[in-house]
Design a protein around this motif. Structure first.
Motif, PDB file in Angstrom:
ATOM      1  N   TYR A  40      19.959 -41.652  16.060  1.00 59.40           N
ATOM      2  CA  TYR A  40      19.771 -40.209  15.993  1.00 59.40           C
ATOM      3  C   TYR A  40      19.642 -39.822  14.529  1.00 59.40           C
ATOM      4  CZ  TYR A  40      21.009 -35.268  15.982  1.00 59.40           C
ATOM      5  OH  TYR A  40      21.016 -33.918  15.776  1.00 59.40           O
ATOM      6  N   THR A  49      15.203 -38.787  18.097  1.00 56.78           N
ATOM      7  CA  THR A  49      15.812 -40.018  18.582  1.00 56.78           C
ATOM      8  C   THR A  49      14.851 -41.155  18.283  1.00 56.78           C
ATOM      9  OG1 THR A  49      16.856 -38.776  20.360  1.00 56.78           O
ATOM     10  CG2 THR A  49      16.813 -41.155  20.584  1.00 56.78           C
ATOM     11  N   ARG A  90      19.542 -39.262  23.431  1.00 53.49           N
ATOM     12  CA  ARG A  90      20.080 -40.623  23.401  1.00 53.49           C
ATOM     13  C   ARG A  90      20.653 -41.050  24.748  1.00 53.49           C
ATOM     14  NH1 ARG A  90      23.847 -40.041  18.296  1.00 53.49           N
ATOM     15  NH2 ARG A  90      23.861 -37.951  19.141  1.00 53.49           N
TER      16      ARG A  90
END
Length: 109
Positions: A40, A49, A90
């Motif tokens: 991230y 991401t 994520r």
């Protein structure tokens, strides 16, 4: 009359055997031993991401990038053997990759 019929007329005693062609699966992706890295970052104040660490074919990684973007409904890109997805996804990305059989490692935060 196609070529197959012409050959049968020329060689009537010969038995033609057609072998089924194995077509590659579009969704088949190269699986690897090392885990993919899911990072991230913020670039210009916007969250992204990054998926990195793939050691298979570039074509397969591009297919995976497109599938992730369409599944999540977000934008992104594929550059220098990394997938960049706009936004912090994520958890969803890691779950999708685990469902496909990849090992995924969360890096940072």
């Amino acid at each position: 009359m196609d070529l197959q019929d012409q050959l049968k007329n020329l060689f009537p005693e010969h038995e033609f055997k057609e072998e089924p062609k194995a077509e590659p699966d579009e969704n088949a992706v190269w699986l690897q031993d090392d885990p993919l890295l899911c990072k991230y970052e913020k670039r210009k104040g916007k969250p992204i991401t990054i998926i990195d660490g793939y050691n298979g074919a570039t074509k397969d990684f591009k297919i995976l990038a497109k599938e992730l973007k369409t599944t999540l409904g977000v934008g992104g890109s594929f550059k220098d053997d990394t997938i960049i997805i706009q936004g912090d996804y994520r958890d969803q990305i890691m779950q999708l990759l685990k469902d496909k059989g990849f090992k995924v490692k969360r890096v940072g935060g």
